[in-house]
Design an enzyme around this catalytic site. Sequence first.
Site, PDB file in Angstrom:
ATOM      1  N   TYR A 101       0.815  -1.267  -0.148  1.00 13.31           N
ATOM      2  CA  TYR A 101      -0.189   0.093   0.147  1.00 13.31           C
ATOM      3  C   TYR A 101       1.015   1.257  -0.071  1.00 13.31           C
ATOM      4  O   TYR A 101       1.916   1.320   0.742  1.00 13.31           O
ATOM      5  CB  TYR A 101      -0.848  -0.114   1.191  1.00 13.31           C
ATOM      6  CG  TYR A 101      -1.601   1.484   1.272  1.00 13.31           C
ATOM      7  CD1 TYR A 101      -3.017   1.124   0.988  1.00 13.31           C
ATOM      8  CD2 TYR A 101      -1.103   2.476   1.748  1.00 13.31           C
ATOM      9  CE1 TYR A 101      -3.925   2.639   0.899  1.00 13.31           C
ATOM     10  CE2 TYR A 101      -1.865   3.527   1.996  1.00 13.31           C
ATOM     11  CZ  TYR A 101      -3.224   3.663   1.590  1.00 13.31           C
ATOM     12  OH  TYR A 101      -4.068   4.690   1.609  1.00 13.31           O
ATOM     13  N   GLU A 189      -3.741   7.415  -3.837  1.00 14.74           N
ATOM     14  CA  GLU A 189      -3.550   6.164  -3.186  1.00 14.74           C
ATOM     15  C   GLU A 189      -3.320   5.011  -4.398  1.00 14.74           C
ATOM     16  O   GLU A 189      -4.242   5.060  -5.247  1.00 14.74           O
ATOM     17  CB  GLU A 189      -4.939   5.842  -2.114  1.00 14.74           C
ATOM     18  CG  GLU A 189      -4.705   4.360  -1.502  1.00 14.74           C
ATOM     19  CD  GLU A 189      -5.988   4.195  -0.864  1.00 14.74           C
ATOM     20  OE1 GLU A 189      -6.059   4.989   0.260  1.00 14.74           O
ATOM     21  OE2 GLU A 189      -6.852   3.688  -1.483  1.00 14.74           O
TER      22      GLU A 189
END
Length: 376
Positions: A101, A189
């Site tokens: 991530y 993101e």
Amino acid sequence: MKIHEYQAKEIFRKYKIPTSNEKAAASLSEAKSAMQELSYPVVVKAQVLVGGRGKAGGVKLVKNEAELTSAVNSILGMNIKGLIVNKLLIAEALKLESEYYVGITIDREKQTPVLIASASGGVDIEQVAQQTPEKILSVSISPLLGLKSFQARNLGYQIFNDTTLVNSFVSFAASLSQIFFDLDCSLVEINPLVLTENKLVAVDAKIVFDDNALYRHPDIAQLRDLSSEEPSEVQAKKADLSYVKLDGNVGCVVNGAGLAMATMDLIKRYGGEPANFLDIGGSSSPDKMREAMRIITADKNVKAILVNIFGGITRCDDVAQGLLWALKEEHISLPIIARLVGTNQDKARTMLENSPITFAKTMTEGVKQTIAALKG
Ligand code: GDP
Ligand code: MN
């Protein structure tokens, strides 16, 4: 403002972030023709402005045309968390060795942007953040200096044990930071950032823009997909109202964001649940007030309405006029409690004398009366 994954990936590619080969499609025939430029296996992905598509069945791996057909047919038109899928992304499937991530957002407590990264990326990232927060690494980004490469490198070394990958991670972070600041984002993101054949690739992309800065980015503003947003919020935006739909049953019409927040807090304090945040703004007009009442009464969850106005530039008689119009045109039978103080309050009161509206002297009294009205 949110944009779809396929749109965010186009921005990623402009900033040299590696993504999979992919094409957007809105029908089975478009999906099939996308395959002229792609090769199987591919992943068929629902394009909706909400996370958790994978878990909802909106991401499917397919190996041939028959599987493509059934995946497209099942995902197009699917309802994911209240949003209907009318676009797909067809992406060449990658072999995922690991899922990471990486993202940049604003940390309200630190009052800076932060670079966040984790070796435990993928569809369970929320769970990881809750249950094992130590697996989520982050570093503050100075709004003046921007992200420094040593900061990204520092995080990179805690996630990867290979210098080439660390270097690659640093350039991902640098590109994300550039996008974040260039385009006035509140979130950029990549989840998952994937390790495949010794390379890092962005398999998903999410960008949220700051609505208040969109005037600086007309090209971004036109990416807005109104068909994928909450219809009442779209209607409110057109009327220049700041409106956010919530799940409670107390409709609130307030002027000023601070007063709106305080009103919602007080409603909760006395055991109610706000149905919305709504700020009619400083220089209100009867039209805006009427539109606000229309939007609120269209929400079938609303069982009582609190109008809380502190009149300065906003004139209470304008608000009263809008209320009168709304009462006449919308046939509102819900209890309405109004606290109108400030500019032209007496005039407003006279105007509303023969209406079914209940007056409150103070905000607290108004909130209590509204909660009481809910209980009948
Ligand atoms: P989200 O659930 O809305 O966040 O959608 P994502 O784009 O993140 O996809 C969800 C999951 O599908 C990912 O975490 C991967 O596990 C899987 N996935 C997505 N793309 C691929 C791919 O190209 N290959 C493989 N094997 N899995 C993928
Ligand atoms: Mn994802």
